[in-house]
Design an enzyme around this catalytic site. Structure first.
Site, PDB file in Angstrom:
ATOM      1  N   LYS A  33     -38.105 -18.647  -8.950  1.00  0.00           N
ATOM      2  CA  LYS A  33     -38.844 -19.906  -9.095  1.00  0.00           C
ATOM      3  C   LYS A  33     -40.150 -19.717  -9.870  1.00  0.00           C
ATOM      4  O   LYS A  33     -40.525 -20.586 -10.675  1.00  0.00           O
ATOM      5  CB  LYS A  33     -39.108 -20.536  -7.736  1.00  0.00           C
ATOM      6  N   THR A  34     -40.842 -18.590  -9.656  1.00  0.00           N
ATOM      7  CA  THR A  34     -42.093 -18.355 -10.384  1.00  0.00           C
ATOM      8  C   THR A  34     -41.822 -18.192 -11.874  1.00  0.00           C
ATOM      9  O   THR A  34     -42.587 -18.658 -12.715  1.00  0.00           O
ATOM     10  CB  THR A  34     -42.817 -17.105  -9.835  1.00  0.00           C
ATOM     11  N   ASP A 216     -45.445 -25.798  -6.751  1.00  0.00           N
ATOM     12  CA  ASP A 216     -44.703 -24.687  -6.158  1.00  0.00           C
ATOM     13  C   ASP A 216     -44.588 -24.907  -4.641  1.00  0.00           C
ATOM     14  O   ASP A 216     -45.431 -25.579  -4.042  1.00  0.00           O
ATOM     15  CB  ASP A 216     -45.461 -23.386  -6.453  1.00  0.00           C
ATOM     16  N   GLU A 217     -43.553 -24.331  -4.034  1.00  0.00           N
ATOM     17  CA  GLU A 217     -43.355 -24.415  -2.574  1.00  0.00           C
ATOM     18  C   GLU A 217     -43.442 -25.868  -2.086  1.00  0.00           C
ATOM     19  O   GLU A 217     -44.103 -26.177  -1.087  1.00  0.00           O
ATOM     20  CB  GLU A 217     -44.395 -23.552  -1.831  1.00  0.00           C
ATOM     21  N   GLN A 247     -36.330 -23.033   3.512  1.00  0.00           N
ATOM     22  CA  GLN A 247     -37.498 -22.199   3.806  1.00  0.00           C
ATOM     23  C   GLN A 247     -38.693 -23.034   4.261  1.00  0.00           C
ATOM     24  O   GLN A 247     -39.838 -22.606   4.152  1.00  0.00           O
ATOM     25  CB  GLN A 247     -37.884 -21.367   2.574  1.00  0.00           C
ATOM     26  N   ARG A 599     -35.888 -11.545   3.119  1.00  0.00           N
ATOM     27  CA  ARG A 599     -36.970 -10.677   2.619  1.00  0.00           C
ATOM     28  C   ARG A 599     -36.401  -9.318   2.198  1.00  0.00           C
ATOM     29  O   ARG A 599     -37.033  -8.591   1.441  1.00  0.00           O
ATOM     30  CB  ARG A 599     -38.041 -10.421   3.691  1.00  0.00           C
TER      31      ARG A 599
END
Length: 666
Positions: A33-34, A216-217, A247, A599
């Site tokens: 995503k970044t 973002d997020e 998430q 993770r």
């Protein structure tokens, strides 16, 4: 730009190139995503001709903003990035408020209160030092603010006596903030939204400034943050929101995953693109994550996949109790590190709640394994150090109203909110600092003698220290300051003896450290204050992560990744948390499990305890339902082997090597 686009997979590229209207990118864990956000910034500048100063990207942490800024800048080398804004929601809110303060009746140099300062106001209002009560009210006020519920609305909606009490505290809290010419953390978002709704000219000005918005997020946004996005984006909806409903783990602080659905309703032309290819984990890890999260109702269906192969099996282990579990994990890390010569920083231990770190720390120390605890409080963030720093900041800069308010009220010296309100209003009318205002004759006519004398005594004390700081040793002067304000007595008045003793010991340590540094570096008190301020700002921003095992809560782990992950205490009552079980609402707990699993890059070990001491008695534990939900694909359940006699020569050799290593380190 074509070369950069060719490095993206088809959905990523589509997300970067789409700019015809509102776009929602559903980005699964580890799906890049970044990369999408930074490449889109480059695309908007290079291909769409939008000047960098008209692009704003919003995220939730300073660390994420810094990383995004660095990556985006590298992609547009040779082109101007002047004015490009990549920051947190709160930093953007502060930027807006600094520029538009007058529209809201604030001075431009209003103070921003931190959580401690806010809690102190509430504590004084309800006249209690019970931290549980104070935090509860503080949390409720935060939720009210982010839902645009005013004190009057909260009062009208109160059904129970306690609700009414909280609403009254909320009103007094807001009155105090206004008196201090201060805002709190929630106001940084709520006030710009209120301003934009009530002042179309100001809104239009900011819409012209921000012509493309990236978020973002997005799944972590609350109602207030969504309103800010919607207002800035306008009817054209020129924005890209990147998020993942799987998430969404911050409902307890107001985050609303339903905002993903609301976006779909508010923008009929919303384009949705899914990023499902994972660049982090093995197929085994992703399969387990997909199996768990499919038990939640879905807003948008998606499944993560990877080209990294099956990889190592997931291991499920049990231990007799929490100490045995911690010892088992520490032993596993030591053995694995000995075999593979890997760095300790490649290992992470994830847990549901902070209290679980205590036993782990002891076990890691026993095996001499270096570790860091995520979210550990910096020494300079401790309330007692910030109290003393408020005095030092005021001595250095009389115009620091935030430092003035904290210093003049800590300890209390008979100066209440009413007096500070008068002082603040007078200072605002005269456009001067509160410190300067207290010495003016005009203010003396507005204030009673008793309160004025207290303020003047405080002001003269600060002036005296200012005068002497160039001539006298910093350590001596600082000790005199602490003695003069009776800070030790103040701590014992507000804390239990043990807590007060510990906090004052921190103050003594701080004074000794500054005094020694002043002598060694030949620095005055003012120069040392500047040094400490710089340390505070840079604290935790080291470029290099230490070579140490990372201990972190599941909440704090989001956005991070590690080659080897240990997800501990996966028991009913811990994960999922007992409160979620009691109210039959474990969807967010399941998302926490999903975050924990994803993770891991290469290896994942899950553990739980068979019994745990609670209220002095041993309690039998049951493994988490989420372990069963992972399925059985390439999962090795070692819990059944715990009582078996060790017959495998390799395992015996492992234990022998561990023993040798510990002897060598002793």
């Amino acid at each position: 730009m074509q070369e950069l686009l060719n490095k993206l997979n088809p959905p990523q590229r589509e997300a970067v190139e789409y700019n015809k209207g509102p776009l929602l990118v559903l980005a699964g864990a580890g799906s890049g995503k970044t990369r999408v956000i930074t490449h889109k910034i480059a695309y908007l500048i290079k291909e769409c001709g939008i000047q960098a100063k008209h692009i704003t990207a919003i995220t939730f942490t300073n660390k994420a903003a810094k990383e995004m800024q660095e990556r985006a800048t590298k992609l547009v080398i040779g082109l101007s990035t002047r004015g490009l804004t990549i920051c947190t929601f709160h930093a953007l809110g502060l930027k807006i408020l600094r520029e538009e303060a007058a529209h809201l009746g604030y001075k431009q140099n209003f103070s921003v209160l931190d959580s401690y300062d806010s809690a102190k106001i509430i504590s004084d209002t309800v006249q209690t030092t019970d931290k549980t009560v104070v935090r509860g009210i503080q949390s409720q006020i935060s939720l009210w603010k982010n839902s645009f519920i005013s004190p009057d609305m909260a009062t009208a909606a109160a059904k129970e006596e306690f609700d009414l009490v909280q609403a009254k505290v909320y009103q007094q809290y807001q009155d105090t903030l206004k008196a201090y010419q201060a805002i709190d953390f929630d106001d940084l978002i709520c006030l710009p939204v209120e301003l934009f709704k009530n002042n179309l000219a100001v809104l239009h000005k900011w819409q012209l400034k921000i012509r493309y918005l990236l978020v973002d997020e997005y799944q972590d946004t609350n109602i207030c943050q969504y309103q800010l996005i919607k207002l800035l984006a306008g009817t054209n909806g020129l924005f890209t929101a990147v998020g993942d409903d799987d998430q969404s783990i911050y409902a307890w602080r107001g985050a609303n995953s339903e905002n993903l659905n609301i976006l779909n309703q508010d923008y009929s032309n919303l384009k949705i693109i899914k990023l499902e290819q994972n660049y982090r984990s093995t197929i085994t890890i992703l399969t387990a994550a997909n199996q768990v999260i499919q038990n939640n109702p879905k807003l948008f269906d998606k499944k993560l996949w990877s080209e990294f192969g099956t990889g190592e099996p997931i291991r499920v282990m049990s231990a007799k109790n929490e100490d045995a579990e911690s010892d088992m994990i520490a032993r596993k890390i030591m053995l694995h590190q000995l075999h593979h010569h890997s760095k300790f920083s490649e290992y992470a231990i994830l847990y549901r709640s902070n209290f679980q770190a205590r036993s782990l720390e002891q076990a890691l120390r026993n095996y001499k394994i270096p570790y860091t605890v995520s979210g550990g409080q910096s020494f300079f963030d401790k309330a007692e150090i910030k109290d003393i720093m408020a005095y030092l900041r005021l001595i250095m800069n009389e115009d620091d109203d935030s430092a003035f308010i904290r210093a003049v009220t800590t300890p209390k010296r008979g100066v209440g909110a009413t007096t500070l309100d008068k002082l603040s209003s007078y200072a605002a009318r005269r456009n001067i600092s509160m410190f300067e205002a207290l010495f003016e004759e005009g203010f003396a006519h507005e204030c009673q003698n008793a309160q004025l004398n207290g303020l003047l005594e405080f002001g003269n004390f600060i002036n005296d220290i200012q005068f002497r700081q160039e001539r006298e040793e910093a350590g001596v002067l600082l000790q005199e300051l602490v003695n003069a304000i009776n800070y030790e007595t103040y701590l014992y008045d507000i804390e239990e003896p043990k807590g007060a003793e510990k906090r004052y010991a921190n103050v003594v340590s701080f004074i000794e450290w500054l005094g020694k540094k002043g002598v060694e570096d030949r620095k005055t008190l003012q120069e040392l204050t500047q040094t400490v301020s710089l340390i505070t700002m840079l604290d935790g921003q080291s470029e290099e992560e230490p070579n140490a095992v990372k201990l972190t809560t599941l909440h704090a782990s989001k956005g991070l990744e590690y080659p080897h992950v240990f997800l501990i205490s996966c028991e009913e009552g811990i994960l999922p948390h007992q409160e979620s079980i009691n109210v039959d609402s474990i969807e967010e707990e399941r998302r926490l499990m999903y975050v924990g699993i994803t993770r891991a890059q290469h290896e994942l070990t899950i553990s739980y305890c068979e019994e745990r001491r609670k209220a002095g008695a041993l309690e039998t534990r049951e493994r988490s339902r989420f372990i069963l939900e992972m399925g059985s694909n390439n999962i090795v359940d070692e819990a059944r082997r715990k009582h078996e006699k060790i017959q495998d020569k390799g395992e015996l050799l492992d234990r022998f090597q561990l023993l040798k290593s510990l002897i060598a380190k002793a």
